[in-house]
Design a protein around this motif. Structure first.
Motif, PDB file in Angstrom:
ATOM      1  N   CYS A  41      -3.953  11.084   6.010  1.00  0.00           N
ATOM      2  CA  CYS A  41      -2.440  10.222   6.119  1.00  0.00           C
ATOM      3  C   CYS A  41      -1.715  11.015   5.492  1.00  0.00           C
ATOM      4  N   GLU A  42      -0.192  10.445   5.071  1.00  0.00           N
ATOM      5  CA  GLU A  42       0.891  11.062   4.745  1.00  0.00           C
ATOM      6  C   GLU A  42       1.881  10.063   4.455  1.00  0.00           C
ATOM      7  N   PRO A  43       2.105   9.749   3.325  1.00  0.00           N
ATOM      8  CA  PRO A  43       2.759   8.573   2.675  1.00  0.00           C
ATOM      9  C   PRO A  43       4.229   7.963   4.125  1.00  0.00           C
ATOM     10  N   ASN A  44       4.499   6.794   4.530  1.00  0.00           N
ATOM     11  CA  ASN A  44       5.376   5.700   5.027  1.00  0.00           C
ATOM     12  C   ASN A  44       6.798   5.678   4.520  1.00  0.00           C
ATOM     13  N   LEU A  45       7.931   5.158   5.631  1.00  0.00           N
ATOM     14  CA  LEU A  45       8.615   5.466   4.923  1.00  0.00           C
ATOM     15  C   LEU A  45       9.039   4.232   3.844  1.00  0.00           C
ATOM     16  N   GLY A  46       8.152   2.836   3.761  1.00  0.00           N
ATOM     17  CA  GLY A  46       8.134   2.370   2.851  1.00  0.00           C
ATOM     18  C   GLY A  46       7.925   3.293   1.169  1.00  0.00           C
ATOM     19  N   HIS A  47       6.392   4.283   1.958  1.00  0.00           N
ATOM     20  CA  HIS A  47       6.568   4.452   0.208  1.00  0.00           C
ATOM     21  C   HIS A  47       7.450   5.310  -0.376  1.00  0.00           C
ATOM     22  N   GLN A  48       8.400   6.141   1.002  1.00  0.00           N
ATOM     23  CA  GLN A  48       9.398   6.998   0.617  1.00  0.00           C
ATOM     24  C   GLN A  48      10.468   6.252   0.024  1.00  0.00           C
ATOM     25  N   LEU A  49      11.153   5.279   0.589  1.00  0.00           N
ATOM     26  CA  LEU A  49      11.879   4.534  -0.341  1.00  0.00           C
ATOM     27  C   LEU A  49      12.663   4.130  -1.326  1.00  0.00           C
ATOM     28  N   LEU A  50      11.019   3.996  -1.405  1.00  0.00           N
ATOM     29  CA  LEU A  50      10.235   2.996  -2.447  1.00  0.00           C
ATOM     30  C   LEU A  50      10.932   4.637  -3.716  1.00  0.00           C
ATOM     31  N   ALA A  51      10.060   5.548  -3.738  1.00  0.00           N
ATOM     32  CA  ALA A  51      10.145   7.059  -3.901  1.00  0.00           C
ATOM     33  C   ALA A  51      11.842   6.666  -4.744  1.00  0.00           C
ATOM     34  N   GLY A  52      12.276   6.760  -3.409  1.00  0.00           N
ATOM     35  CA  GLY A  52      14.099   6.909  -3.983  1.00  0.00           C
ATOM     36  C   GLY A  52      14.921   6.046  -4.602  1.00  0.00           C
ATOM     37  N   LEU A  53      14.220   4.563  -4.281  1.00  0.00           N
ATOM     38  CA  LEU A  53      14.631   4.334  -5.966  1.00  0.00           C
ATOM     39  C   LEU A  53      14.726   4.364  -6.774  1.00  0.00           C
ATOM     40  N   GLN A  54      14.266   5.693  -7.166  1.00  0.00           N
ATOM     41  CA  GLN A  54      14.268   5.771  -8.895  1.00  0.00           C
ATOM     42  C   GLN A  54      15.350   6.722  -8.997  1.00  0.00           C
ATOM     43  N   GLU A  55      15.977   6.930  -8.025  1.00  0.00           N
ATOM     44  CA  GLU A  55      17.641   6.944  -8.513  1.00  0.00           C
ATOM     45  C   GLU A  55      18.410   6.517  -8.969  1.00  0.00           C
ATOM     46  N   ASP A  56      18.223   5.012  -8.926  1.00  0.00           N
ATOM     47  CA  ASP A  56      18.682   4.061  -8.776  1.00  0.00           C
ATOM     48  C   ASP A  56      18.626   3.289 -10.579  1.00  0.00           C
ATOM     49  N   PHE A  57      16.654   2.433 -10.498  1.00  0.00           N
ATOM     50  CA  PHE A  57      15.915   1.787 -11.588  1.00  0.00           C
ATOM     51  C   PHE A  57      15.237   2.346 -11.671  1.00  0.00           C
ATOM     52  N   ASP A  58      14.235   1.956 -12.900  1.00  0.00           N
ATOM     53  CA  ASP A  58      13.546   2.154 -13.927  1.00  0.00           C
ATOM     54  C   ASP A  58      12.253   1.787 -12.829  1.00  0.00           C
ATOM     55  N   VAL A  59      12.007   2.149 -11.593  1.00  0.00           N
ATOM     56  CA  VAL A  59      10.732   1.952 -10.962  1.00  0.00           C
ATOM     57  C   VAL A  59       8.867   2.182 -11.744  1.00  0.00           C
ATOM     58  N   GLN A  60       8.538   1.265 -11.493  1.00  0.00           N
ATOM     59  CA  GLN A  60       7.208   0.601 -12.088  1.00  0.00           C
ATOM     60  C   GLN A  60       6.411   0.898 -11.065  1.00  0.00           C
ATOM     61  N   ILE A  61       5.500   0.963 -10.630  1.00  0.00           N
ATOM     62  CA  ILE A  61       4.984   0.750  -9.204  1.00  0.00           C
ATOM     63  C   ILE A  61       2.938   0.018  -9.871  1.00  0.00           C
ATOM     64  N   ILE A  62       2.254  -1.131  -9.417  1.00  0.00           N
ATOM     65  CA  ILE A  62       1.795  -1.737  -9.827  1.00  0.00           C
ATOM     66  C   ILE A  62       0.833  -1.750  -8.729  1.00  0.00           C
ATOM     67  N   THR A  63      -0.617  -1.075  -7.948  1.00  0.00           N
ATOM     68  CA  THR A  63      -0.788  -0.650  -7.096  1.00  0.00           C
ATOM     69  C   THR A  63      -2.367  -1.379  -7.288  1.00  0.00           C
TER      70      THR A  63
END
Length: 227
Positions: free
Chosen positions: A63-85
């Motif tokens: 399996c590979e990361p999907n578009l959702g994973h990729q877009l979420l990672a991209g938000l790190q450019e504009d936000f302090d993103v903390q993922i709780i999974t």
């Protein structure tokens, strides 16, 4: 930089080809949870439990990361993103997300059966019965099973309580204690929930995005631009 806290669940990884547990056709229709995801099951039939998680790891390798994973990672450019999974896969990390807390453990790690602080990366997909930690105990999946405490929960609550924006992706909010995190958000914190099926949630100020992870993340990015 605003703190964007994300709670992700099985629906986040479903588009990558990983089978969910609770949905129709999910793993709990094939397996009894009490037979593969409890400490008692491990004591009773370690061969079955071990095979179950070996199969999950083997599937994850394809399996590979999907578009959702990729877009979420991209938000790190504009936000302090903390993922709780709630997910035990490593797809968030492979997509490039840097701050990820795994509430329910990690599939690609194993730990001592007698000392939960002894955690190791597993080389490959197969954990063999007979493999032991330095203390001499059998290694087990690094998974928080039903009936076990969730060690990272206190940290998750603290992070959630500091959120400027809170996003829920791909979870029905039926699994506690993780589902209760939304109630720890600050009173002025906007909450977004991305899921094809709207969960029954009594929280004010929630914006529902009734989409799967990829399409939902695209809509979320547009909404965040207006905050």
């Amino acid at each position: 930089m605003k703190k964007l806290v994300v709670l992700s669940g099985a629906g986040m990884s479903q588009e990558s080809g990983l089978r969910t547990f609770r949905d129709m056709g999910g793993l709990w229709e094939e397996y009894d949870v009490m037979d593969v995801a409890t400490p008692e099951a491990w004591q009773r039939n370690p061969e079955l439990v071990n095979r179950f998680y070996n199969d999950r790891r083997k599937q994850l390798l394809d399996c590979e990361p999907n578009l959702g994973h990729q877009l979420l990672a991209g938000l790190q450019e504009d936000f302090d993103v903390q993922i709780i999974t709630q997910n035990v896969d490593d797809l968030h990390e492979r997509a490039g997300s840097r701050k990820v807390i795994h509430l329910h453990g990690e599939l690609k790690k194993v730990r001592s059966s007698i000392d939960p602080e002894l955690i190791f990366d597993l080389d490959g997909w197969e954990l063999k019965l007979g493999a032991k930690c330095p203390k001499g105990s059998q290694l087990r999946p690094h998974i928080v099973w039903f009936g076990e405490a969730v060690p990272a929960m206190d940290e998750a609550v603290e992070i959630t309580s500091q959120a400027d924006i809170f996003v829920v992706i791909g979870t029905s909010l039926n699994v506690y204690p993780a589902a209760g995190l939304v109630h720890y958000t600050p009173s002025n914190c906007p909450v977004f929930i991305i899921d094809p099926e709207r969960p029954a949630l009594k929280v004010k100020g929630v914006t529902f995005i009734e989409e799967k992870a990829g399409a939902g993340m695209q809509k979320l990015i547009d909404l965040l631009a207006n905050l």
